[in-house]
Design a protein around this motif. Structure first.
Motif, PDB file in Angstrom:
ATOM      1  N   ALA A   1       0.837  -1.201   0.000  1.00 58.73           N
ATOM      2  CA  ALA A   1       0.000   0.000   0.000  1.00 58.73           C
ATOM      3  C   ALA A   1       0.874   1.253   0.000  1.00 58.73           C
ATOM      4  O   ALA A   1       0.603   2.226  -0.721  1.00 58.73           O
ATOM      5  CB  ALA A   1      -0.927  -0.007   1.212  1.00 58.73           C
ATOM      6  N   LEU A   2       1.951   1.238   0.797  1.00 61.59           N
ATOM      7  CA  LEU A   2       2.871   2.372   0.829  1.00 61.59           C
ATOM      8  C   LEU A   2       3.566   2.563  -0.515  1.00 61.59           C
ATOM      9  O   LEU A   2       3.672   3.691  -1.026  1.00 61.59           O
ATOM     10  CB  LEU A   2       3.923   2.156   1.930  1.00 61.59           C
ATOM     11  N   ILE A   3       4.015   1.476  -1.118  1.00 63.28           N
ATOM     12  CA  ILE A   3       4.769   1.563  -2.375  1.00 63.28           C
ATOM     13  C   ILE A   3       3.895   2.051  -3.522  1.00 63.28           C
ATOM     14  O   ILE A   3       4.239   3.004  -4.229  1.00 63.28           O
ATOM     15  CB  ILE A   3       5.401   0.198  -2.699  1.00 63.28           C
ATOM     16  N   TYR A   4       2.735   1.414  -3.719  1.00 60.57           N
ATOM     17  CA  TYR A   4       1.857   1.835  -4.810  1.00 60.57           C
ATOM     18  C   TYR A   4       1.360   3.262  -4.587  1.00 60.57           C
ATOM     19  O   TYR A   4       1.277   4.060  -5.534  1.00 60.57           O
ATOM     20  CB  TYR A   4       0.665   0.886  -4.940  1.00 60.57           C
ATOM     21  N   GLY A   5       1.023   3.587  -3.353  1.00 59.90           N
ATOM     22  CA  GLY A   5       0.543   4.930  -3.051  1.00 59.90           C
ATOM     23  C   GLY A   5       1.595   5.990  -3.322  1.00 59.90           C
ATOM     24  O   GLY A   5       1.298   7.051  -3.879  1.00 59.90           O
ATOM     25  N   THR A   6       2.843   5.706  -2.944  1.00 56.75           N
ATOM     26  CA  THR A   6       3.921   6.678  -3.144  1.00 56.75           C
ATOM     27  C   THR A   6       4.183   6.900  -4.626  1.00 56.75           C
ATOM     28  O   THR A   6       4.350   8.048  -5.072  1.00 56.75           O
ATOM     29  CB  THR A   6       5.204   6.201  -2.448  1.00 56.75           C
ATOM     30  N   TYR A   7       4.234   5.827  -5.409  1.00 59.65           N
ATOM     31  CA  TYR A   7       4.462   5.992  -6.846  1.00 59.65           C
ATOM     32  C   TYR A   7       3.296   6.721  -7.512  1.00 59.65           C
ATOM     33  O   TYR A   7       3.497   7.497  -8.462  1.00 59.65           O
ATOM     34  CB  TYR A   7       4.689   4.638  -7.516  1.00 59.65           C
ATOM     35  N   ALA A   8       2.077   6.475  -7.051  1.00 57.84           N
ATOM     36  CA  ALA A   8       0.924   7.173  -7.617  1.00 57.84           C
ATOM     37  C   ALA A   8       1.011   8.668  -7.328  1.00 57.84           C
ATOM     38  O   ALA A   8       0.766   9.508  -8.218  1.00 57.84           O
ATOM     39  CB  ALA A   8      -0.374   6.594  -7.050  1.00 57.84           C
ATOM     40  N   VAL A   9       1.351   9.034  -6.101  1.00 58.06           N
ATOM     41  CA  VAL A   9       1.509  10.444  -5.741  1.00 58.06           C
ATOM     42  C   VAL A   9       2.644  11.068  -6.541  1.00 58.06           C
ATOM     43  O   VAL A   9       2.546  12.209  -7.021  1.00 58.06           O
ATOM     44  CB  VAL A   9       1.760  10.593  -4.226  1.00 58.06           C
ATOM     45  N   PHE A  10       3.741  10.317  -6.680  1.00 59.67           N
ATOM     46  CA  PHE A  10       4.891  10.789  -7.458  1.00 59.67           C
ATOM     47  C   PHE A  10       4.455  11.134  -8.885  1.00 59.67           C
ATOM     48  O   PHE A  10       4.806  12.192  -9.429  1.00 59.67           O
ATOM     49  CB  PHE A  10       5.959   9.696  -7.464  1.00 59.67           C
ATOM     50  N   PHE A  11       3.672  10.250  -9.480  1.00 57.71           N
ATOM     51  CA  PHE A  11       3.227  10.464 -10.854  1.00 57.71           C
ATOM     52  C   PHE A  11       2.331  11.702 -10.962  1.00 57.71           C
ATOM     53  O   PHE A  11       2.490  12.522 -11.881  1.00 57.71           O
ATOM     54  CB  PHE A  11       2.486   9.226 -11.354  1.00 57.71           C
ATOM     55  N   VAL A  12       1.418  11.859 -10.028  1.00 57.30           N
ATOM     56  CA  VAL A  12       0.523  13.023 -10.040  1.00 57.30           C
ATOM     57  C   VAL A  12       1.321  14.313  -9.882  1.00 57.30           C
ATOM     58  O   VAL A  12       1.094  15.303 -10.600  1.00 57.30           O
ATOM     59  CB  VAL A  12      -0.545  12.895  -8.931  1.00 57.30           C
TER      60      VAL A  12
ATOM     61  N   PHE B   1       7.861  15.164   0.447  1.00 62.53           N
ATOM     62  CA  PHE B   1       7.703  14.009  -0.426  1.00 62.53           C
ATOM     63  C   PHE B   1       9.032  13.283  -0.614  1.00 62.53           C
ATOM     64  O   PHE B   1       9.049  12.055  -0.759  1.00 62.53           O
ATOM     65  CB  PHE B   1       7.145  14.419  -1.784  1.00 62.53           C
ATOM     66  N   ALA B   2      10.134  14.021  -0.616  1.00 66.28           N
ATOM     67  CA  ALA B   2      11.447  13.381  -0.707  1.00 66.28           C
ATOM     68  C   ALA B   2      11.655  12.437   0.469  1.00 66.28           C
ATOM     69  O   ALA B   2      12.187  11.328   0.320  1.00 66.28           O
ATOM     70  CB  ALA B   2      12.547  14.439  -0.751  1.00 66.28           C
ATOM     71  N   LEU B   3      11.220  12.855   1.651  1.00 71.58           N
ATOM     72  CA  LEU B   3      11.325  12.001   2.831  1.00 71.58           C
ATOM     73  C   LEU B   3      10.458  10.754   2.679  1.00 71.58           C
ATOM     74  O   LEU B   3      10.887   9.629   2.972  1.00 71.58           O
ATOM     75  CB  LEU B   3      10.907  12.785   4.076  1.00 71.58           C
ATOM     76  N   LEU B   4       9.228  10.942   2.201  1.00 69.92           N
ATOM     77  CA  LEU B   4       8.327   9.805   1.983  1.00 69.92           C
ATOM     78  C   LEU B   4       8.899   8.847   0.955  1.00 69.92           C
ATOM     79  O   LEU B   4       8.837   7.624   1.132  1.00 69.92           O
ATOM     80  CB  LEU B   4       6.959  10.318   1.518  1.00 69.92           C
ATOM     81  N   PHE B   5       9.471   9.390  -0.116  1.00 69.31           N
ATOM     82  CA  PHE B   5       9.998   8.538  -1.172  1.00 69.31           C
ATOM     83  C   PHE B   5      11.195   7.724  -0.681  1.00 69.31           C
ATOM     84  O   PHE B   5      11.329   6.547  -1.009  1.00 69.31           O
ATOM     85  CB  PHE B   5      10.405   9.391  -2.381  1.00 69.31           C
ATOM     86  N   GLN B   6      12.063   8.342   0.111  1.00 71.25           N
ATOM     87  CA  GLN B   6      13.201   7.605   0.658  1.00 71.25           C
ATOM     88  C   GLN B   6      12.733   6.501   1.599  1.00 71.25           C
ATOM     89  O   GLN B   6      13.286   5.390   1.604  1.00 71.25           O
ATOM     90  CB  GLN B   6      14.140   8.559   1.401  1.00 71.25           C
ATOM     91  N   ALA B   7      11.688   6.778   2.382  1.00 74.29           N
ATOM     92  CA  ALA B   7      11.122   5.746   3.248  1.00 74.29           C
ATOM     93  C   ALA B   7      10.541   4.605   2.422  1.00 74.29           C
ATOM     94  O   ALA B   7      10.660   3.423   2.780  1.00 74.29           O
ATOM     95  CB  ALA B   7      10.044   6.347   4.154  1.00 74.29           C
ATOM     96  N   MET B   8       9.920   4.953   1.293  1.00 73.84           N
ATOM     97  CA  MET B   8       9.363   3.933   0.405  1.00 73.84           C
ATOM     98  C   MET B   8      10.476   3.069  -0.193  1.00 73.84           C
ATOM     99  O   MET B   8      10.334   1.848  -0.290  1.00 73.84           O
ATOM    100  CB  MET B   8       8.549   4.602  -0.702  1.00 73.84           C
TER     101      MET B   8
END
Length: 368
Positions: A154-165, A267-274
């Motif tokens: 859920a974290l991985i798919y959600g993060t990539y979806a937010v990244f794309f948006v 978001f950079a922090l979230l992405f690194q956590a992902m």
């Protein structure tokens, strides 16, 4: 009846694909560099074609592997290759152990860099945390890994979806321009086959996660779904990257490049956590496969494998991989190493499974 007695759609069909994604993501596209290496030379559209081809190969190999494993009652990779290649099964195990050492070593180094970048820790701290989590979770077996994959996915798919948006909002025009202006380059077929082959090892590593399936149809559906589930984050990531084609092709860490262009520290922090979570998923998937292999041997000898024994084996594998990698410089071999393993897996896994495996499935059909 209980959930354990009547597994639902998620357990039977979706979970194997999430497990396959878990094995693929850490070494497949977490930083974006891997995708650049295999696909950017073919141009934006050529890269998309290569990714699509890789996805189809993943689905086909997973589908055949899952059905074949069910037909021969295989619970781990050794059983599958013993049925497929006879005494040649040992070739896969040797290659797999070498590949696992390489992947765990590279992921350990990446985890150290994440810890240093986010918190200013010494590099060894992030590596140690990743190693400890892999050891702890695999110590409790496949059931613990399944629970992790539910939430981590859920974290991985959600993060990539937010990244794309966010990328579409910030530099979506660059994506459209790149797709419109760049011609389809050569090499996307070779890139797609090689990329798919070195990652498709996950098809046999996730066999313990097929334990909830009840029919051949379950195996077919789960296999076909595994390719799209594993490729969706990579596809979203690739579309973000092509906004800066061809400049981003020479960047060491495309993910950091894009995060810098977004300019959003949160978001950079979230992405690194992902990314750390993705590394954890891959480590668990690879080590759990070896643990289950050892557990099968223990059951055959009449001495079930205890959680303590699992922890000891996982620790030996994870710590041993880091030690061997440091001693022999395996991390420096990542660029050439992954490509070489791709061709090796094509020879000992993809071709035999799609030919011999398919022939034996058709020769002796299993239940519907």
């Amino acid at each position: 009846m209980s959930e354990a007695a009547t597994p639902g759609f998620f357990q039977r069909i979706v979970l194997p694909g999430l497990a396959f994604k878990a094995v693929v993501i850490g070494g497949g596209y977490a930083t974006g560099r891997e995708v650049v290496e295999f696909f950017f030379a073919s141009g934006p559209i050529g890269g998309l074609l290569g990714l699509a081809l890789a996805m189809v190969i993943w689905s086909l190999v997973c589908c055949v592997t899952f059905v074949f494993a069910r037909q021969v009652s295989a619970d781990d990779y050794r059983d599958v290759f013993a049925a497929l290649l006879g005494k040649g099964w040992i070739a896969f195990e040797v290659v797999y152990i070498l590949f696992m050492i390489l992947v765990l070593a590279v992921m350990g180094a990446a985890a150290g860099e994440i810890g240093a970048a986010l918190f200013g820790w010494p590099a060894w701290v992030g590596t140690a945390i990743l190693a400890a989590l892999i050891i702890a979770i695999t110590g409790f077996g496949t059931a613990a890994a399944e629970k992790l994959f539910r939430y981590s996915s859920a974290l991985i798919y959600g993060t990539y979806a937010v990244f794309f948006v966010l990328a579409i909002a910030a530099f979506g025009g660059g994506i459209g321009n790149a797709l419109d202006s760049a011609p389809v380059g050569d090499g996307w077929v070779t890139g797609g086959i090689t990329y798919a082959s070195y990652n498709v090892i996950g098809a046999v590593l996730v066999l313990p996660f097929l334990r909830h399936q009840r029919s051949r149809r379950d195996a077919v559906q789960a296999g076909l779904l595994a390719g799209p589930l594993a490729m969706l984050p990579a596809l979203l990531f690739y579309l973000c990257m092509i906004a800066f084609y061809p400049e981003i092709g020479s960047v060491a860490l495309p993910s950091d490049f894009l995060l810098g262009r977004l300019g959003l520290p949160w978001f950079a922090l979230l992405f690194q956590a992902m990314i750390f979570t993705a590394l954890l998923e891959t480590g668990i998937g690879m080590v759990n496969a070896l643990d289950e292999r050892a557990a099968a041997v223990a059951r055959h000898r009449g001495t079930p494998m205890t959680p303590l024994a699992r922890i000891a084996l996982s620790a030996a594998v994870v710590i041993g991989s880091a030690t061997l990698a440091g001693r022999f410089g395996l991390i420096d071999l990542i660029a050439s190493g992954y490509g070489a393993f791709g061709w090796i897996m094509l020879i000992i896994l993809v071709v035999p499974m799609l030919t011999l495996g398919t022939y034996r499935i058709l020769k002796r059909p299993v239940e519907a």
